[in-house]
Design a protein around this motif. Sequence first.
Motif, PDB file in Angstrom:
ATOM      1  N   SER A 326       0.833  -1.203   0.000  1.00 58.33           N
ATOM      2  CA  SER A 326       0.000   0.000   0.000  1.00 58.33           C
ATOM      3  C   SER A 326       0.870   1.256   0.000  1.00 58.33           C
ATOM      4  N   PRO A 327       0.339   2.377  -0.490  1.00 58.08           N
ATOM      5  CA  PRO A 327       1.072   3.648  -0.383  1.00 58.08           C
ATOM      6  C   PRO A 327       1.173   4.080   1.066  1.00 58.08           C
ATOM      7  N   SER A 328       2.119   4.943   1.358  1.00 59.02           N
ATOM      8  CA  SER A 328       2.228   5.487   2.710  1.00 59.02           C
ATOM      9  C   SER A 328       1.052   6.418   2.979  1.00 59.02           C
ATOM     10  N   LEU A 329       0.668   6.501   4.245  1.00 58.33           N
ATOM     11  CA  LEU A 329      -0.449   7.352   4.645  1.00 58.33           C
ATOM     12  C   LEU A 329       0.055   8.746   4.994  1.00 58.33           C
ATOM     13  N   PRO A 330      -0.828   9.737   5.028  1.00 55.18           N
ATOM     14  CA  PRO A 330      -0.401  11.087   5.394  1.00 55.18           C
ATOM     15  C   PRO A 330       0.042  11.165   6.848  1.00 55.18           C
ATOM     16  N   ALA A 331       0.835  12.171   7.162  1.00 56.76           N
ATOM     17  CA  ALA A 331       1.339  12.340   8.526  1.00 56.76           C
ATOM     18  C   ALA A 331       0.243  12.806   9.476  1.00 56.76           C
ATOM     19  N   GLU A 332      -0.748  13.525   8.963  1.00 57.72           N
ATOM     20  CA  GLU A 332      -1.831  14.044   9.783  1.00 57.72           C
ATOM     21  C   GLU A 332      -3.178  13.718   9.136  1.00 57.72           C
ATOM     22  N   ARG A 333      -4.231  13.797   9.926  1.00 56.80           N
ATOM     23  CA  ARG A 333      -5.572  13.557   9.410  1.00 56.80           C
ATOM     24  C   ARG A 333      -5.867  14.492   8.231  1.00 56.80           C
ATOM     25  N   THR A 334      -6.594  13.958   7.259  1.00 55.85           N
ATOM     26  CA  THR A 334      -7.067  14.790   6.163  1.00 55.85           C
ATOM     27  C   THR A 334      -8.441  15.348   6.502  1.00 55.85           C
ATOM     28  N   ALA A 335      -8.925  16.251   5.671  1.00 48.93           N
ATOM     29  CA  ALA A 335     -10.227  16.874   5.921  1.00 48.93           C
ATOM     30  C   ALA A 335     -11.365  15.869   5.852  1.00 48.93           C
ATOM     31  N   THR A 336     -11.153  14.758   5.176  1.00 50.99           N
ATOM     32  CA  THR A 336     -12.201  13.734   5.052  1.00 50.99           C
ATOM     33  C   THR A 336     -12.074  12.633   6.105  1.00 50.99           C
ATOM     34  N   ASN A 337     -11.145  12.802   7.025  1.00 51.49           N
ATOM     35  CA  ASN A 337     -10.912  11.780   8.059  1.00 51.49           C
ATOM     36  C   ASN A 337     -10.907  12.462   9.428  1.00 51.49           C
ATOM     37  N   GLN A 338     -12.081  12.883   9.840  1.00 53.22           N
ATOM     38  CA  GLN A 338     -12.215  13.656  11.062  1.00 53.22           C
ATOM     39  C   GLN A 338     -12.491  12.762  12.273  1.00 53.22           C
ATOM     40  N   TRP A 339     -12.173  13.282  13.453  1.00 53.13           N
ATOM     41  CA  TRP A 339     -12.565  12.622  14.694  1.00 53.13           C
ATOM     42  C   TRP A 339     -14.084  12.467  14.695  1.00 53.13           C
ATOM     43  N   THR A 363      11.467   0.630   5.582  1.00 55.66           N
ATOM     44  CA  THR A 363      10.175   0.346   4.980  1.00 55.66           C
ATOM     45  C   THR A 363      10.026   1.047   3.641  1.00 55.66           C
ATOM     46  N   THR A 364       9.676   0.264   2.627  1.00 57.54           N
ATOM     47  CA  THR A 364       9.385   0.802   1.297  1.00 57.54           C
ATOM     48  C   THR A 364       7.908   0.596   1.018  1.00 57.54           C
ATOM     49  N   TYR A 365       7.201   1.680   0.750  1.00 56.69           N
ATOM     50  CA  TYR A 365       5.773   1.611   0.461  1.00 56.69           C
ATOM     51  C   TYR A 365       5.548   1.493  -1.041  1.00 56.69           C
ATOM     52  N   SER A 366       4.344   1.049  -1.397  1.00 50.26           N
ATOM     53  CA  SER A 366       3.994   0.817  -2.806  1.00 50.26           C
ATOM     54  C   SER A 366       5.028  -0.077  -3.462  1.00 50.26           C
ATOM     55  N   ALA A 367       5.308  -1.201  -2.813  1.00 50.30           N
ATOM     56  CA  ALA A 367       6.303  -2.137  -3.323  1.00 50.30           C
ATOM     57  C   ALA A 367       5.928  -3.558  -2.916  1.00 50.30           C
ATOM     58  N   GLU A 383      13.397 -10.153  -6.010  1.00 44.14           N
ATOM     59  CA  GLU A 383      13.109  -9.109  -6.992  1.00 44.14           C
ATOM     60  C   GLU A 383      11.977  -8.245  -6.447  1.00 44.14           C
ATOM     61  N   VAL A 384      12.240  -6.950  -6.335  1.00 41.58           N
ATOM     62  CA  VAL A 384      11.275  -6.007  -5.782  1.00 41.58           C
ATOM     63  C   VAL A 384      10.769  -5.094  -6.896  1.00 41.58           C
ATOM     64  N   SER A 385       9.450  -4.916  -6.934  1.00 45.46           N
ATOM     65  CA  SER A 385       8.849  -4.026  -7.924  1.00 45.46           C
ATOM     66  C   SER A 385       8.006  -2.966  -7.229  1.00 45.46           C
ATOM     67  N   GLU A 386       8.010  -1.775  -7.793  1.00 49.32           N
ATOM     68  CA  GLU A 386       7.073  -0.764  -7.344  1.00 49.32           C
ATOM     69  C   GLU A 386       5.657  -1.196  -7.703  1.00 49.32           C
ATOM     70  N   THR A 387       4.676  -0.690  -6.962  1.00 51.06           N
ATOM     71  CA  THR A 387       3.286  -1.036  -7.256  1.00 51.06           C
ATOM     72  C   THR A 387       2.456   0.214  -7.497  1.00 51.06           C
ATOM     73  N   ASP A 388       1.442   0.054  -8.311  1.00 49.09           N
ATOM     74  CA  ASP A 388       0.464   1.104  -8.569  1.00 49.09           C
ATOM     75  C   ASP A 388      -0.910   0.460  -8.474  1.00 49.09           C
ATOM     76  N   HIS A 389      -1.710   0.900  -7.501  1.00 45.51           N
ATOM     77  CA  HIS A 389      -3.004   0.267  -7.225  1.00 45.51           C
ATOM     78  C   HIS A 389      -2.819  -1.237  -6.996  1.00 45.51           C
ATOM     79  N   PHE A 390      -1.763  -1.562  -6.232  1.00 45.88           N
ATOM     80  CA  PHE A 390      -1.468  -2.931  -5.790  1.00 45.88           C
ATOM     81  C   PHE A 390      -0.967  -3.841  -6.922  1.00 45.88           C
ATOM     82  N   LYS A 391      -0.671  -3.282  -8.072  1.00 44.64           N
ATOM     83  CA  LYS A 391      -0.156  -4.062  -9.196  1.00 44.64           C
ATOM     84  C   LYS A 391       1.296  -3.668  -9.468  1.00 44.64           C
TER      85      LYS A 391
END
Length: 476
Positions: A326-339, A363-367, A383-391
């Motif tokens: 999976s991609p890395s998550l943001p460091a802080e809550r986004t506007a759509t992820n409120q308490w 840790t390598t994300y999207s890989a 063999e390590v590959s980058e991923t896009d939408h889990f592919k």
Amino acid sequence: MGNPRGFIKYERQSNPMRPIMQRIKDFNIMELDLDDASRRQQAARCMNCGIPFCHHGLFYGGGRAVSGCPNDNLIPEWNDLVYKNRDKAAFERLTRTNYLPDMTGRVCPAPCEVACVNALNGPGITIRNNEKFIIEQAFKNGWVVDSGKPSQRTGKTIAVIGSGPAGISTAWRLNQLGHSVTVYERADRFGGLLMYGIPNMKLPKEVVERRIQAMRDVGITLVANTEVGKDIDVATLREKYDRIVICTGARTARDLQVPGRDLTGIRQAVDYLTDATKSVLQNGTEATQTLKGQHVVVLGGGDTGNDCIGTAIRQGCASVTQLEISPSLPAERTATNQWPEWPMVQKNGYGQQEARALFGDVTTYSATATRFFGKNGALREVEVSETDHFKPVPGSQKRIKADLVLLAMGFTGAEQWLFDQFGITKVNDNYTTNDSQIFVAGDSRRGPSLVIWGIYEGRTCAEKINASFEVLTAEV
């Protein structure tokens, strides 16, 4: 509340962790305890919030979960009792719903804390730490066994298959209600993933053994090294018991079928963690050189991935690489992820923190891993590959050293063969099945989840079983 301004007066103070360079030298517990006075002060931070989101665990539109305890724990009530130095009353209130606070107080991710009203504008209450304090007071004063003993026996017999959180909770509650319970466990020790899936530095095995002894002390029969359907047939159980509960968990691990998968050195994480715990139980808690000079790759994040990293470090590995698809998550809550939603933010577990102190960011994300290479049948590179939408992204491949790959990609569900032997074709939301004698609870019913969900499932399943006897009695 006894101190409605405690959250203003006192800053949050979590249980301290041992320094990284000290704790990686052994498998002993990482988390230390505050003194009693400081813990009561922390309990005083629980505010008179009006609506305690901490113990709701609600869901709403779009399937997005609001944080909070799914087990209906009466958190503000026992926090107040701890503050008032009424520990036995706090224990009684806590264990009305949670039969295993000795486990959740150590390993729960505490969705209750991020749903705390205090967490709207600052740090929430130290609910998990307070819970651990309560149960330790209870064991110290002998309240646990007394709370589990029934007032009388009903004459009804129940077999519980599996001794993880759901199995223990089911058995504990049924025993409290007066039924005679026997727990069957296929492993050599009881506790399921509490024993063999969670490393000793997070959950010391003497804590699990203490709970198992309490089960014996209240009259529950425990049978180890016995796999139902193999060592004892289902017909025998059907004849011997009035009800049977399947609590075998969701043990079907997700695999990665790519070229080279058959090489030695590629293991499922739970098998690796099991062997590591068995070594600790047999040889002691000192760090070892089991993986000296070896390069370890962990596929998957989450708690299991972190546990693998922390364990490999204590076994003396030369390096660790973690791949998260999976991609890395943001460091802080986004506007759509409120308490009070669960905060979808990037977090670094204890294993990642330890690895960073030794090796830098691991840790390598999207890989993901797309191929394994070996020599003489043994793993040598990944063999390590980058991923896009889990592919995998074509052309992004690179090769890294690896002597051990640990698959920490989660579980897909329960092992179906046991259900087939019992003839179970339908498992209902209320823990019943197409067979009135057979019930199912925990991860084996709902899929892989948290310890606290297993406790909830066990408790409510036990109540359902008890009600089935009452209906039978009324019909007779």
